[in-house]
Write a protein that holds these residues in place. Structure first.
Motif, PDB file in Angstrom:
ATOM      1  N   LEU A   1       0.845  -1.190   0.000  1.00  0.00           N
ATOM      2  CA  LEU A   1       0.000   0.000   0.000  1.00  0.00           C
ATOM      3  C   LEU A   1       0.879   1.238   0.000  1.00  0.00           C
ATOM      4  O   LEU A   1       1.730   1.403   0.870  1.00  0.00           O
ATOM      5  CB  LEU A   1      -0.914  -0.005   1.230  1.00  0.00           C
ATOM      6  CG  LEU A   1      -1.867  -1.197   1.351  1.00  0.00           C
ATOM      7  CD1 LEU A   1      -2.640  -1.124   2.671  1.00  0.00           C
ATOM      8  CD2 LEU A   1      -2.843  -1.232   0.184  1.00  0.00           C
ATOM      9  N   ALA A   2       0.683   2.093  -0.981  1.00  0.00           N
ATOM     10  CA  ALA A   2       1.500   3.302  -1.116  1.00  0.00           C
ATOM     11  C   ALA A   2       0.616   4.541  -1.055  1.00  0.00           C
ATOM     12  O   ALA A   2      -0.575   4.496  -1.389  1.00  0.00           O
ATOM     13  CB  ALA A   2       2.270   3.273  -2.435  1.00  0.00           C
ATOM     14  N   GLY A   3       1.197   5.651  -0.607  1.00  0.00           N
ATOM     15  CA  GLY A   3       0.446   6.893  -0.502  1.00  0.00           C
ATOM     16  C   GLY A   3       1.227   8.074  -1.044  1.00  0.00           C
ATOM     17  O   GLY A   3       2.464   8.088  -1.004  1.00  0.00           O
ATOM     18  N   ILE A   4       0.492   9.066  -1.526  1.00  0.00           N
ATOM     19  CA  ILE A   4       1.076  10.312  -2.005  1.00  0.00           C
ATOM     20  C   ILE A   4       0.079  11.424  -1.732  1.00  0.00           C
ATOM     21  O   ILE A   4      -1.135  11.175  -1.675  1.00  0.00           O
ATOM     22  CB  ILE A   4       1.408  10.229  -3.519  1.00  0.00           C
ATOM     23  CG1 ILE A   4       2.205  11.456  -3.982  1.00  0.00           C
ATOM     24  CG2 ILE A   4       0.141  10.075  -4.359  1.00  0.00           C
ATOM     25  CD1 ILE A   4       2.732  11.340  -5.408  1.00  0.00           C
TER      26      ILE A   4
ATOM     27  N   LEU B   1       0.476   2.502   5.683  1.00  0.00           N
ATOM     28  CA  LEU B   1       1.126   2.588   4.378  1.00  0.00           C
ATOM     29  C   LEU B   1       2.455   1.850   4.422  1.00  0.00           C
ATOM     30  O   LEU B   1       3.195   1.937   5.402  1.00  0.00           O
ATOM     31  CB  LEU B   1       1.364   4.043   3.979  1.00  0.00           C
ATOM     32  CG  LEU B   1       0.142   4.913   3.697  1.00  0.00           C
ATOM     33  CD1 LEU B   1       0.575   6.353   3.428  1.00  0.00           C
ATOM     34  CD2 LEU B   1      -0.658   4.369   2.508  1.00  0.00           C
ATOM     35  N   ASP B   2       2.756   1.125   3.357  1.00  0.00           N
ATOM     36  CA  ASP B   2       4.042   0.437   3.248  1.00  0.00           C
ATOM     37  C   ASP B   2       5.077   1.321   2.572  1.00  0.00           C
ATOM     38  O   ASP B   2       6.283   1.148   2.785  1.00  0.00           O
ATOM     39  CB  ASP B   2       3.882  -0.845   2.418  1.00  0.00           C
ATOM     40  CG  ASP B   2       2.875  -1.799   3.028  1.00  0.00           C
ATOM     41  OD1 ASP B   2       3.080  -2.195   4.184  1.00  0.00           O
ATOM     42  OD2 ASP B   2       1.890  -2.142   2.347  1.00  0.00           O
ATOM     43  N   ALA B   3       4.612   2.260   1.741  1.00  0.00           N
ATOM     44  CA  ALA B   3       5.535   3.100   0.982  1.00  0.00           C
ATOM     45  C   ALA B   3       4.903   4.463   0.740  1.00  0.00           C
ATOM     46  O   ALA B   3       3.678   4.606   0.763  1.00  0.00           O
ATOM     47  CB  ALA B   3       5.883   2.440  -0.354  1.00  0.00           C
ATOM     48  N   VAL B   4       5.748   5.454   0.513  1.00  0.00           N
ATOM     49  CA  VAL B   4       5.254   6.808   0.246  1.00  0.00           C
ATOM     50  C   VAL B   4       6.001   7.404  -0.939  1.00  0.00           C
ATOM     51  O   VAL B   4       7.196   7.169  -1.121  1.00  0.00           O
ATOM     52  CB  VAL B   4       5.403   7.737   1.471  1.00  0.00           C
ATOM     53  CG1 VAL B   4       4.442   7.336   2.569  1.00  0.00           C
ATOM     54  CG2 VAL B   4       6.844   7.736   1.993  1.00  0.00           C
ATOM     55  N   PHE B   5       5.273   8.176  -1.738  1.00  0.00           N
ATOM     56  CA  PHE B   5       5.865   9.021  -2.767  1.00  0.00           C
ATOM     57  C   PHE B   5       5.961  10.413  -2.157  1.00  0.00           C
ATOM     58  O   PHE B   5       4.952  10.962  -1.712  1.00  0.00           O
ATOM     59  CB  PHE B   5       4.983   9.061  -4.015  1.00  0.00           C
ATOM     60  CG  PHE B   5       4.959   7.776  -4.794  1.00  0.00           C
ATOM     61  CD1 PHE B   5       5.662   7.666  -5.982  1.00  0.00           C
ATOM     62  CD2 PHE B   5       4.239   6.682  -4.349  1.00  0.00           C
ATOM     63  CE1 PHE B   5       5.637   6.491  -6.713  1.00  0.00           C
ATOM     64  CE2 PHE B   5       4.203   5.502  -5.066  1.00  0.00           C
ATOM     65  CZ  PHE B   5       4.907   5.401  -6.252  1.00  0.00           C
TER      66      PHE B   5
ATOM     67  N   VAL C   1      10.971  11.397  -4.543  1.00  0.00           N
ATOM     68  CA  VAL C   1      11.505  10.148  -4.013  1.00  0.00           C
ATOM     69  C   VAL C   1      10.350   9.233  -3.635  1.00  0.00           C
ATOM     70  O   VAL C   1       9.292   9.701  -3.201  1.00  0.00           O
ATOM     71  CB  VAL C   1      12.380  10.404  -2.751  1.00  0.00           C
ATOM     72  CG1 VAL C   1      12.873   9.095  -2.150  1.00  0.00           C
ATOM     73  CG2 VAL C   1      13.555  11.313  -3.086  1.00  0.00           C
ATOM     74  N   VAL C   2      10.544   7.926  -3.793  1.00  0.00           N
ATOM     75  CA  VAL C   2       9.606   6.942  -3.249  1.00  0.00           C
ATOM     76  C   VAL C   2      10.396   6.048  -2.300  1.00  0.00           C
ATOM     77  O   VAL C   2      11.528   5.656  -2.603  1.00  0.00           O
ATOM     78  CB  VAL C   2       8.929   6.109  -4.372  1.00  0.00           C
ATOM     79  CG1 VAL C   2       9.954   5.411  -5.249  1.00  0.00           C
ATOM     80  CG2 VAL C   2       7.961   5.095  -3.769  1.00  0.00           C
ATOM     81  N   ALA C   3       9.827   5.784  -1.118  1.00  0.00           N
ATOM     82  CA  ALA C   3      10.550   4.999  -0.115  1.00  0.00           C
ATOM     83  C   ALA C   3       9.586   4.126   0.666  1.00  0.00           C
ATOM     84  O   ALA C   3       8.408   4.467   0.829  1.00  0.00           O
ATOM     85  CB  ALA C   3      11.302   5.928   0.838  1.00  0.00           C
ATOM     86  N   VAL C   4      10.085   3.000   1.164  1.00  0.00           N
ATOM     87  CA  VAL C   4       9.276   2.100   1.988  1.00  0.00           C
ATOM     88  C   VAL C   4       9.478   2.433   3.461  1.00  0.00           C
ATOM     89  O   VAL C   4      10.465   3.061   3.851  1.00  0.00           O
ATOM     90  CB  VAL C   4       9.619   0.614   1.724  1.00  0.00           C
ATOM     91  CG1 VAL C   4       9.331   0.254   0.277  1.00  0.00           C
ATOM     92  CG2 VAL C   4      11.078   0.313   2.078  1.00  0.00           C
ATOM     93  N   ARG C   5       8.522   1.991   4.283  1.00  0.00           N
ATOM     94  CA  ARG C   5       8.574   2.242   5.732  1.00  0.00           C
ATOM     95  C   ARG C   5       9.797   1.561   6.355  1.00  0.00           C
ATOM     96  O   ARG C   5      10.308   0.579   5.823  1.00  0.00           O
ATOM     97  CB  ARG C   5       7.281   1.717   6.359  1.00  0.00           C
ATOM     98  CG  ARG C   5       6.889   2.369   7.668  1.00  0.00           C
ATOM     99  CD  ARG C   5       5.512   1.921   8.111  1.00  0.00           C
ATOM    100  NE  ARG C   5       5.474   0.480   8.315  1.00  0.00           N
ATOM    101  CZ  ARG C   5       4.485  -0.301   7.861  1.00  0.00           C
ATOM    102  NH1 ARG C   5       3.498   0.216   7.162  1.00  0.00           N
ATOM    103  NH2 ARG C   5       4.491  -1.589   8.099  1.00  0.00           N
TER     104      ARG C   5
END
Length: 303
Positions: A34-37, A89-93, A232-236
């Motif tokens: 699950l990713a969020g921006i 969230l597992d990742a974020v933009f 940047v996109v990164a994981v938790r």
């Protein structure tokens, strides 16, 4: 553009959008990541297109890994931060400044750069109309400027430029900051005299000038930033290392399918690369200078 070329583009876009919508609609059921921006982080793209573009690109990349990404777009970066810290969230933009704010909660080994254009570190251009008599920052005071959405790093560069010359930050320096949905719209606003200046990346400027060669003749660049990574996109930080080890080879693989190459081109994504520590050196220096100049300004105002 010839009719045949236009029709070909329409067919390609339609195909990609249909494929993308299928991914988006199925993502809620199948997502393993699950990713969020946030809306204020989107760069040169609408909310609807962002969901399609990133779902299409990332899931095409990861389709052989068995993982499936679902992207949600939030109103602001605070909502993204809350979801990340809550573990939803597992990742974020993020833009680069938000990444630095969240750095302690993100996995430095699982951070990647979304590259637009030929350079991993674009420059920001401050542009005015040629022969308009506004060739310096001081001459832009009280004027209108157009800045695309998602330009947090560019905005900070502009504020630093202003404070270096003892001007107030952009919100108080310009009579209006007109937000545009994309970089080309900012340049078009400037070209037709709707604003007095525009702030865009070097790549966006070059693309706009290719589309309309008159822009290069009518517009002039008066300030240029250092090369600055802005997305940047990164994981938790507690993201599964085994899952990261599984997906990263696909994520960084330079071999792209024809469909993926076409979709990345349409959405102006030229590459995805692993973030190395020194890539953010210029942004860290810019942030430090902004904080120092801001403290100086506040101190001067209270004495």
């Amino acid at each position: 553009m010839q009719l045949k070329s236009v029709l070909k583009s329409i067919v390609c876009v339609t195909f990609i959008l249909i494929q993308g919508l299928s991914l988006v609609n199925g993502s809620e059921r199948n997502a393993t990541i699950l990713a969020g921006i946030s809306k204020d982080t989107l760069y040169d793209i609408s909310v609807a297109d962002a969901k399609i573009a990133f779902s299409l690109v990332l899931n095409d990349i990861l389709k052989e890994s068995g993982e499936f990404v679902a992207l949600d777009v939030f109103q602001n970066k605070l909502e993204v931060e809350k979801k990340l810290l809550k573990g939803d969230l597992d990742a974020v933009f993020t833009n680069t400044l938000q990444y630095l704010e969240l750095e302690e909660h993100l996995n430095s080994n699982g951070a990647y750069i979304i590259q637009h254009g030929p350079n991993i570190k674009p420059k920001f251009y401050l542009i005015t109309r040629r022969n308009a008599g506004r060739d310096s920052l001081a001459e832009l005071r009280g004027k209108k400027i157009s800045i695309p959405n998602g330009y947090a790093v560019g905005n900070m560069f502009l504020d630093v430029l202003l404070m270096r010359q003892n001007h107030p930050v952009s919100q108080r320096f310009f009579s209006e900051i007109r937000e545009a949905n994309d970089s080309n719209s900012s340049l078009v606003n400037l070209f037709f005299g709707k604003v007095d200046a525009a702030l865009v990346t070097d790549f966006s400027y070059e693309v706009a000038c290719e589309l309309n060669p008159q822009m290069r003749k009518q517009l002039t660049i008066i300030q240029v930033s250092e090369p600055l990574i802005h997305q940047v996109v990164a994981v938790r930080d507690d993201f599964s290392q085994s899952k990261l080890d599984k997906i990263e080879p696909y994520f960084l693989n330079t071999q792209r399918s024809p469909n993926l190459a076409q979709s990345m081109s349409l959405f102006r994504i030229s590459a995805i690369k692993k973030l190395n520590g020194n890539y953010l050196t210029e942004v860290r220096k810019l942030l430090q200078e902004f904080n120092d100049l801001n403290r100086r300004t506040i101190s001067s105002a209270t004495h």
